[in-house]
Design a protein around this motif. Structure first.
Motif, PDB file in Angstrom:
ATOM      1  N   VAL A   2      24.677 -35.551 -12.433  1.00 24.14           N
ATOM      2  CA  VAL A   2      23.664 -36.647 -12.700  1.00 24.14           C
ATOM      3  C   VAL A   2      23.522 -37.253 -11.527  1.00 24.14           C
ATOM      4  CG1 VAL A   2      22.797 -38.257 -14.097  1.00 24.14           C
ATOM      5  CG2 VAL A   2      23.881 -36.474 -15.119  1.00 24.14           C
ATOM      6  N   ALA A   3      24.753 -37.854 -10.866  1.00 21.41           N
ATOM      7  CA  ALA A   3      24.405 -38.925  -9.765  1.00 21.41           C
ATOM      8  C   ALA A   3      25.508 -38.983  -8.992  1.00 21.41           C
ATOM      9  CB  ALA A   3      24.194 -40.251 -10.472  1.00 21.41           C
ATOM     10  N   SER A   4      25.602 -39.774  -7.791  1.00 22.18           N
ATOM     11  CA  SER A   4      26.659 -40.392  -7.206  1.00 22.18           C
ATOM     12  C   SER A   4      26.846 -41.862  -7.070  1.00 22.18           C
ATOM     13  CB  SER A   4      26.565 -39.798  -5.557  1.00 22.18           C
ATOM     14  OG  SER A   4      26.478 -38.180  -5.644  1.00 22.18           O
ATOM     15  N   LEU A   5      28.129 -42.286  -6.844  1.00 21.67           N
ATOM     16  CA  LEU A   5      28.294 -43.689  -7.270  1.00 21.67           C
ATOM     17  C   LEU A   5      29.087 -43.989  -5.778  1.00 21.67           C
ATOM     18  CD1 LEU A   5      28.181 -46.253  -8.481  1.00 21.67           C
ATOM     19  CD2 LEU A   5      30.315 -45.764  -9.542  1.00 21.67           C
ATOM     20  N   PHE A   6      28.824 -44.797  -5.004  1.00 22.38           N
ATOM     21  CA  PHE A   6      29.495 -45.092  -3.750  1.00 22.38           C
ATOM     22  C   PHE A   6      29.728 -46.636  -3.926  1.00 22.38           C
ATOM     23  CE2 PHE A   6      27.992 -41.688  -1.332  1.00 22.38           C
ATOM     24  CZ  PHE A   6      26.650 -41.112  -1.771  1.00 22.38           C
ATOM     25  N   ILE A   7      31.192 -46.749  -3.687  1.00 28.10           N
ATOM     26  CA  ILE A   7      31.661 -48.198  -3.760  1.00 28.10           C
ATOM     27  C   ILE A   7      32.453 -48.350  -2.372  1.00 28.10           C
ATOM     28  CG2 ILE A   7      33.291 -49.426  -4.899  1.00 28.10           C
ATOM     29  CD1 ILE A   7      32.991 -47.292  -7.251  1.00 28.10           C
ATOM     30  N   PRO A   8      32.040 -49.482  -1.737  1.00 27.34           N
ATOM     31  CA  PRO A   8      32.580 -49.801  -0.428  1.00 27.34           C
ATOM     32  C   PRO A   8      34.299 -50.212  -0.720  1.00 27.34           C
ATOM     33  CG  PRO A   8      31.305 -51.396  -1.099  1.00 27.34           C
ATOM     34  CD  PRO A   8      31.124 -50.435  -2.127  1.00 27.34           C
ATOM     35  N   ALA A   9      34.820 -50.399   0.441  1.00 24.17           N
ATOM     36  CA  ALA A   9      36.429 -50.728   0.471  1.00 24.17           C
ATOM     37  C   ALA A   9      36.438 -52.163  -0.299  1.00 24.17           C
ATOM     38  CB  ALA A   9      37.050 -50.671   1.638  1.00 24.17           C
ATOM     39  N   ASP A  10      35.610 -53.073  -0.197  1.00 26.86           N
ATOM     40  CA  ASP A  10      35.941 -54.532  -0.831  1.00 26.86           C
ATOM     41  C   ASP A  10      35.409 -54.442  -2.180  1.00 26.86           C
ATOM     42  OD1 ASP A  10      32.964 -56.338   0.680  1.00 26.86           O
ATOM     43  OD2 ASP A  10      33.088 -54.477  -0.595  1.00 26.86           O
ATOM     44  N   ARG A  11      34.799 -53.386  -2.830  1.00 28.11           N
ATOM     45  CA  ARG A  11      34.172 -53.192  -4.078  1.00 28.11           C
ATOM     46  C   ARG A  11      33.336 -54.237  -4.647  1.00 28.11           C
ATOM     47  NH1 ARG A  11      36.865 -51.502  -8.366  1.00 28.11           N
ATOM     48  NH2 ARG A  11      38.029 -53.246  -8.692  1.00 28.11           N
ATOM     49  N   LYS A  12      32.731 -55.071  -3.608  1.00 25.85           N
ATOM     50  CA  LYS A  12      32.069 -56.223  -4.196  1.00 25.85           C
ATOM     51  C   LYS A  12      30.613 -55.780  -4.554  1.00 25.85           C
ATOM     52  CE  LYS A  12      34.626 -59.997  -2.202  1.00 25.85           C
ATOM     53  NZ  LYS A  12      34.675 -61.359  -1.476  1.00 25.85           N
ATOM     54  N   SER A  13      30.529 -54.441  -4.076  1.00 24.48           N
ATOM     55  CA  SER A  13      28.922 -53.935  -4.547  1.00 24.48           C
ATOM     56  C   SER A  13      29.250 -52.392  -4.785  1.00 24.48           C
ATOM     57  CB  SER A  13      27.999 -53.927  -3.317  1.00 24.48           C
ATOM     58  OG  SER A  13      28.461 -53.452  -2.287  1.00 24.48           O
ATOM     59  N   SER A  14      28.234 -51.821  -5.473  1.00 23.21           N
ATOM     60  CA  SER A  14      28.271 -50.396  -5.619  1.00 23.21           C
ATOM     61  C   SER A  14      26.820 -49.757  -5.678  1.00 23.21           C
ATOM     62  CB  SER A  14      28.845 -50.000  -7.038  1.00 23.21           C
ATOM     63  OG  SER A  14      28.169 -50.650  -7.872  1.00 23.21           O
ATOM     64  N   THR A  15      26.628 -48.631  -5.373  1.00 25.15           N
ATOM     65  CA  THR A  15      25.143 -47.928  -5.302  1.00 25.15           C
ATOM     66  C   THR A  15      25.289 -46.817  -6.235  1.00 25.15           C
ATOM     67  OG1 THR A  15      25.013 -49.055  -2.825  1.00 25.15           O
ATOM     68  CG2 THR A  15      23.582 -47.151  -3.576  1.00 25.15           C
ATOM     69  N   LEU A  16      24.382 -46.686  -6.901  1.00 23.33           N
ATOM     70  CA  LEU A  16      23.961 -45.449  -7.691  1.00 23.33           C
ATOM     71  C   LEU A  16      23.015 -44.723  -7.058  1.00 23.33           C
ATOM     72  CD1 LEU A  16      24.481 -43.818 -10.499  1.00 23.33           C
ATOM     73  CD2 LEU A  16      22.222 -45.203 -10.902  1.00 23.33           C
ATOM     74  N   SER A  17      23.189 -43.524  -6.774  1.00 26.37           N
ATOM     75  CA  SER A  17      22.202 -42.525  -5.872  1.00 26.37           C
ATOM     76  C   SER A  17      22.011 -41.611  -6.980  1.00 26.37           C
ATOM     77  CB  SER A  17      23.136 -42.084  -4.709  1.00 26.37           C
ATOM     78  OG  SER A  17      22.085 -41.353  -4.040  1.00 26.37           O
ATOM     79  N   LEU A  18      20.605 -41.309  -7.001  1.00 27.21           N
ATOM     80  CA  LEU A  18      20.036 -40.424  -7.986  1.00 27.21           C
ATOM     81  C   LEU A  18      19.256 -39.423  -7.014  1.00 27.21           C
ATOM     82  CD1 LEU A  18      18.325 -42.843 -10.823  1.00 27.21           C
ATOM     83  CD2 LEU A  18      20.612 -41.526 -10.816  1.00 27.21           C
ATOM     84  N   PRO A  19      19.811 -38.108  -6.775  1.00 30.59           N
ATOM     85  CA  PRO A  19      18.966 -37.214  -5.860  1.00 30.59           C
ATOM     86  C   PRO A  19      17.809 -36.678  -6.747  1.00 30.59           C
ATOM     87  CG  PRO A  19      20.938 -36.122  -6.823  1.00 30.59           C
ATOM     88  CD  PRO A  19      20.770 -37.625  -7.529  1.00 30.59           C
ATOM     89  N   ARG A  20      16.816 -36.590  -5.766  1.00 28.75           N
ATOM     90  CA  ARG A  20      15.481 -35.815  -6.081  1.00 28.75           C
ATOM     91  C   ARG A  20      15.042 -36.157  -7.625  1.00 28.75           C
ATOM     92  NH1 ARG A  20      18.718 -32.670  -3.866  1.00 28.75           N
ATOM     93  NH2 ARG A  20      19.442 -31.484  -5.447  1.00 28.75           N
ATOM     94  N   VAL A  21      14.564 -37.662  -7.745  1.00 29.56           N
ATOM     95  CA  VAL A  21      14.247 -37.899  -9.025  1.00 29.56           C
ATOM     96  C   VAL A  21      13.263 -37.272  -9.686  1.00 29.56           C
ATOM     97  CG1 VAL A  21      15.433 -40.274  -8.851  1.00 29.56           C
ATOM     98  CG2 VAL A  21      12.865 -39.858  -8.137  1.00 29.56           C
TER      99      VAL A  21
END
Lengths: 113, 113
Positions: free
Chosen positions: B59-78
């Protein structure tokens, strides 16, 4: 088969009445929850039961009383309904009370007039 | 109180990639980051969960940087059917050491033709 089913879907009642909402899950989960979602779409946990035992009881008026006859059922009884109780109430379950794997019911829209 | 901050609303068009970023500055060492999707008149539905780096499912991808203070949900081709409210959550532990999810207001995504 619906995994988490709650009834009724809609409930319109007068102030001061007592009403119940029923919830059943057929997922074999150990933990069940009641959430309240207000008009601003903010979801707030009310109660959590693990295998029939109450484990989370947020600051909820004691007019709200959950009952879990077995781990597959968690009912919510509300006494002396008030206008501010109008909201959508969601039942949910997950395998072991952790952060993941929540399955929600479709909600009960309660309107107090 | 919600422990996450995310945009209140976003607009997109069919076929585009949508990225929803959530900040969780006070995330605890053992917290996972979980995303749920809610359609109108339905309960939230689990999308994806991660702890660090990148997680991908059907369904999606989740990107979490090393400091884990943010995250990004990526929805391809909505598509139009991806119009929903998306919640970013981290866990919390109450005084009884019981886990619960803290829900914010979510991001209301509108996908246009």
């Amino acid at each position: 088969d619906t995994a988490v089913s709650q009834t009724p879907k809609y409930l319109v009642t007068q102030m001061g009445n007592d009403k119940s909402i029923k919830c059943e899950q057929n997922l074999g989960h150990d933990t069940m929850y009641w959430y309240k979602q207000d008009s601003k779409k903010f979801l707030k946990i009310m109660f959590s039961y693990n295998n029939k035992e109450l484990i989370i009881n947020e600051t909820v008026p004691n007019r709200f009383s959950p009952k879990s006859p077995d781990k597959a059922h968690l009912n919510l009884h509300i006494n002396s309904l008030e206008l501010g109780d109008s909201a959508v109430y969601f039942c949910a379950s997950n395998p072991n009370g952790g952060y993941y794997g929540y399955t929600f019911g479709s909600g009960t829209r309660l309107t107090v007039v | 109180l919600a422990k996450t901050t995310q945009p209140i609303s976003m607009d997109s068009y069919e076929g585009q990639e949508v990225n929803i970023t959530c900040s969780h500055n006070n995330i605890a060492t053992n917290d996972y980051i979980t995303w749920y999707q809610q359609f109108p008149s339905q309960g939230p539905r689990f999308i994806i969960q991660g702890y660090k780096t990148k997680v991908t499912n059907e369904v999606a991808s989740l990107f979490i940087p090393a400091d884990r203070k943010s995250s990004t949900l990526s929805l391809p081709r909505v598509s139009l059917s991806d119009t929903a409210v998306y919640y970013c959550l981290v866990g919390d532990v109450n005084a009884g050491n019981n886990r619960k999810l803290i829900w914010g207001l979510g991001t209301s995504l509108a996908v246009n033709p």
